[in-house]
Every structure is written in structure tokens, then in C-alpha cells.
Design a protein around this motif. Structure first.
Motif, PDB file in Angstrom:
ATOM      1  N   GLY A 166       0.806  -1.217   0.000  1.00 53.65           N
ATOM      2  CA  GLY A 166       0.000   0.000   0.000  1.00 53.65           C
ATOM      3  C   GLY A 166       0.840   1.269   0.000  1.00 53.65           C
ATOM      4  N   PHE A 167       2.057   1.190   0.504  1.00 51.96           N
ATOM      5  CA  PHE A 167       2.985   2.320   0.485  1.00 51.96           C
ATOM      6  C   PHE A 167       3.786   2.369  -0.814  1.00 51.96           C
ATOM      7  N   GLY A 168       3.542   1.430  -1.709  1.00 48.71           N
ATOM      8  CA  GLY A 168       4.260   1.398  -2.978  1.00 48.71           C
ATOM      9  C   GLY A 168       5.591   0.687  -2.927  1.00 48.71           C
ATOM     10  N   LEU A 169       5.843  -0.065  -1.851  1.00 52.50           N
ATOM     11  CA  LEU A 169       7.097  -0.811  -1.747  1.00 52.50           C
ATOM     12  C   LEU A 169       6.972  -2.147  -2.478  1.00 52.50           C
ATOM     13  N   HIS A 170       8.097  -2.692  -2.889  1.00 53.62           N
ATOM     14  CA  HIS A 170       8.129  -3.997  -3.550  1.00 53.62           C
ATOM     15  C   HIS A 170       8.200  -5.082  -2.484  1.00 53.62           C
ATOM     16  N   VAL A 171       7.319  -6.062  -2.574  1.00 51.86           N
ATOM     17  CA  VAL A 171       7.271  -7.157  -1.614  1.00 51.86           C
ATOM     18  C   VAL A 171       7.410  -8.465  -2.385  1.00 51.86           C
ATOM     19  N   ALA A 172       8.371  -9.290  -1.983  1.00 51.85           N
ATOM     20  CA  ALA A 172       8.611 -10.557  -2.663  1.00 51.85           C
ATOM     21  C   ALA A 172       8.684 -11.686  -1.645  1.00 51.85           C
ATOM     22  N   GLU A 173       8.095 -12.808  -1.992  1.00 47.78           N
ATOM     23  CA  GLU A 173       8.140 -13.974  -1.122  1.00 47.78           C
ATOM     24  C   GLU A 173       9.558 -14.539  -1.116  1.00 47.78           C
ATOM     25  N   ARG A 174      10.041 -14.899   0.070  1.00 46.58           N
ATOM     26  CA  ARG A 174      11.340 -15.549   0.214  1.00 46.58           C
ATOM     27  C   ARG A 174      11.206 -16.619   1.278  1.00 46.58           C
ATOM     28  N   GLY A 175      10.947 -17.834   0.836  1.00 46.12           N
ATOM     29  CA  GLY A 175      10.712 -18.934   1.775  1.00 46.12           C
ATOM     30  C   GLY A 175       9.450 -18.671   2.568  1.00 46.12           C
ATOM     31  N   ASP A 176       9.555 -18.697   3.897  1.00 44.22           N
ATOM     32  CA  ASP A 176       8.415 -18.435   4.778  1.00 44.22           C
ATOM     33  C   ASP A 176       8.351 -16.975   5.205  1.00 44.22           C
ATOM     34  N   ALA A 177       8.918 -16.073   4.407  1.00 43.25           N
ATOM     35  CA  ALA A 177       8.989 -14.658   4.770  1.00 43.25           C
ATOM     36  C   ALA A 177       8.717 -13.795   3.540  1.00 43.25           C
ATOM     37  N   PHE A 178       8.634 -12.492   3.758  1.00 39.23           N
ATOM     38  CA  PHE A 178       8.539 -11.523   2.672  1.00 39.23           C
ATOM     39  C   PHE A 178       9.708 -10.559   2.773  1.00 39.23           C
ATOM     40  N   ALA A 179      10.373 -10.325   1.650  1.00 37.74           N
ATOM     41  CA  ALA A 179      11.441  -9.337   1.565  1.00 37.74           C
ATOM     42  C   ALA A 179      10.836  -8.049   1.013  1.00 37.74           C
ATOM     43  N   ILE A 180      11.176  -6.922   1.625  1.00 38.17           N
ATOM     44  CA  ILE A 180      10.620  -5.633   1.240  1.00 38.17           C
ATOM     45  C   ILE A 180      11.761  -4.734   0.801  1.00 38.17           C
ATOM     46  N   ARG A 181      11.558  -4.040  -0.312  1.00 42.12           N
ATOM     47  CA  ARG A 181      12.568  -3.101  -0.782  1.00 42.12           C
ATOM     48  C   ARG A 181      11.898  -1.885  -1.407  1.00 42.12           C
ATOM     49  N   CYS A 182      12.661  -0.803  -1.461  1.00 36.00           N
ATOM     50  CA  CYS A 182      12.216   0.431  -2.092  1.00 36.00           C
ATOM     51  C   CYS A 182      12.525   0.379  -3.582  1.00 36.00           C
ATOM     52  N   ASP A 183      11.762   1.102  -4.374  1.00 38.76           N
ATOM     53  CA  ASP A 183      12.008   1.193  -5.800  1.00 38.76           C
ATOM     54  C   ASP A 183      13.406   1.751  -6.047  1.00 38.76           C
ATOM     55  N   GLY A 184      14.120   1.144  -6.972  1.00 39.30           N
ATOM     56  CA  GLY A 184      15.455   1.604  -7.313  1.00 39.30           C
ATOM     57  C   GLY A 184      16.567   1.022  -6.456  1.00 39.30           C
ATOM     58  N   ARG A 185      16.232   0.223  -5.465  1.00 44.12           N
ATOM     59  CA  ARG A 185      17.245  -0.405  -4.601  1.00 44.12           C
ATOM     60  C   ARG A 185      17.351  -1.878  -4.958  1.00 44.12           C
ATOM     61  N   GLU A 186      18.557  -2.411  -4.950  1.00 41.65           N
ATOM     62  CA  GLU A 186      18.762  -3.819  -5.274  1.00 41.65           C
ATOM     63  C   GLU A 186      18.719  -4.707  -4.042  1.00 41.65           C
ATOM     64  N   THR A 187      18.930  -4.150  -2.874  1.00 40.42           N
ATOM     65  CA  THR A 187      18.907  -4.946  -1.657  1.00 40.42           C
ATOM     66  C   THR A 187      17.647  -4.652  -0.871  1.00 40.42           C
ATOM     67  N   GLU A 188      17.211  -5.614  -0.093  1.00 44.33           N
ATOM     68  CA  GLU A 188      16.003  -5.439   0.707  1.00 44.33           C
ATOM     69  C   GLU A 188      16.257  -4.525   1.894  1.00 44.33           C
ATOM     70  N   GLN A 189      15.219  -3.831   2.329  1.00 44.54           N
ATOM     71  CA  GLN A 189      15.322  -2.991   3.508  1.00 44.54           C
ATOM     72  C   GLN A 189      14.707  -3.650   4.732  1.00 44.54           C
ATOM     73  N   ALA A 190      13.797  -4.601   4.516  1.00 49.84           N
ATOM     74  CA  ALA A 190      13.165  -5.285   5.647  1.00 49.84           C
ATOM     75  C   ALA A 190      12.827  -6.717   5.259  1.00 49.84           C
ATOM     76  N   LEU A 191      12.789  -7.564   6.267  1.00 50.86           N
ATOM     77  CA  LEU A 191      12.382  -8.947   6.088  1.00 50.86           C
ATOM     78  C   LEU A 191      11.259  -9.214   7.088  1.00 50.86           C
ATOM     79  N   LEU A 192      10.079  -9.573   6.587  1.00 51.08           N
ATOM     80  CA  LEU A 192       8.924  -9.869   7.440  1.00 51.08           C
ATOM     81  C   LEU A 192       8.817 -11.364   7.667  1.00 51.08           C
ATOM     82  N   THR A 193       8.692 -11.758   8.914  1.00 49.25           N
ATOM     83  CA  THR A 193       8.405 -13.142   9.261  1.00 49.25           C
ATOM     84  C   THR A 193       7.159 -13.163  10.132  1.00 49.25           C
ATOM     85  N   GLU A 194       6.519 -14.314  10.220  1.00 42.34           N
ATOM     86  CA  GLU A 194       5.249 -14.418  10.940  1.00 42.34           C
ATOM     87  C   GLU A 194       5.407 -15.160  12.260  1.00 42.34           C
TER      88      GLU A 194
END
Length: 97
Positions: A25-53
Motif C-alpha cells: 500500500g505504500f508502494g514498496l516492492h514485496v517478494a516472497e522468500r521462503g516463509d517470509a517476505f522481503a521488502i525493498r524500495c524502488d530503485g534499490r537492489e537490496t532489501e530494507q526489511a524482512l517480514l516473518t510471521e
């Protein structure tokens, strides 16, 4: 060792689905990575956050950017150093080690 930034963190959330929708909803890129989601900003190659449940919200880890890269004094001060970085694969929409 001087800290220059906090480029990466791990967040534990009660629902990955809600977390996914929140960050998208904030326009960030979210990608599934195993049992987690990797979050990154547009234009960045590395993730800024990793979400786990898990049942409660909490900060799991913080990645620090430091002067001089990886070196022994940080380890002597009780800092755990993880040299591995994850890079965003735009053609796959996911993060790769």
C-alpha cells in the motif's frame, strides 16, 4: 567502529498477508522468500526489511552500516557480523542470496 546507517531490519508480524498488503500500500516492492517476505524500495537492489510471521509483533534484528566494512574490533565488542547480502532479482520478483 562508527555506525553510518541502519539499512536493514527484520520484523516479526502476526499476519504475513496483512504485512504484505500494508507495505504494498505504500508502494514498496514485496517478494516472497521462503516463509517470509522481503521488502525493498524502488530503485534499490537490496532489501530494507524482512517480514516473518509469529504470534506477536517484534523487531528481530537490525543491520548496521559501519565505517571500514567488516573488521575484528566489532567482533571483540560483541557485535555479530553477517557478511551476506541479498540482492533483488527484478526478472524473478524475488531476493537471491
Amino acid at each position: 567502529m562508527r555506525v553510518k546507517g541502519l539499512p536493514h531490519c527484520g520484523l516479526q508480524v502476526p499476519s504475513l498477508e496483512i504485512g504484505h498488503d500494508f507495505y504494498r500500500g505504500f508502494g514498496l516492492h514485496v517478494a516472497e522468500r521462503g516463509d517470509a517476505f522481503a521488502i525493498r524500495c524502488d530503485g534499490r537492489e537490496t532489501e530494507q526489511a524482512l517480514l516473518t510471521e509469529d504470534s506477536r509483533k517484534q523487531l528481530q534484528f537490525v543491520g548496521f552500516a559501519v565505517d571500514g566494512g567488516l573488521h575484528q574490533p566489532g567482533r571483540a565488542a560483541g557485535v555479530t557480523v553477517f557478511p551476506r547480502r541479498y540482492r533483488w532479482s527484478s526478472d524473478r520478483g524475488a531476493c537471491d542470496a
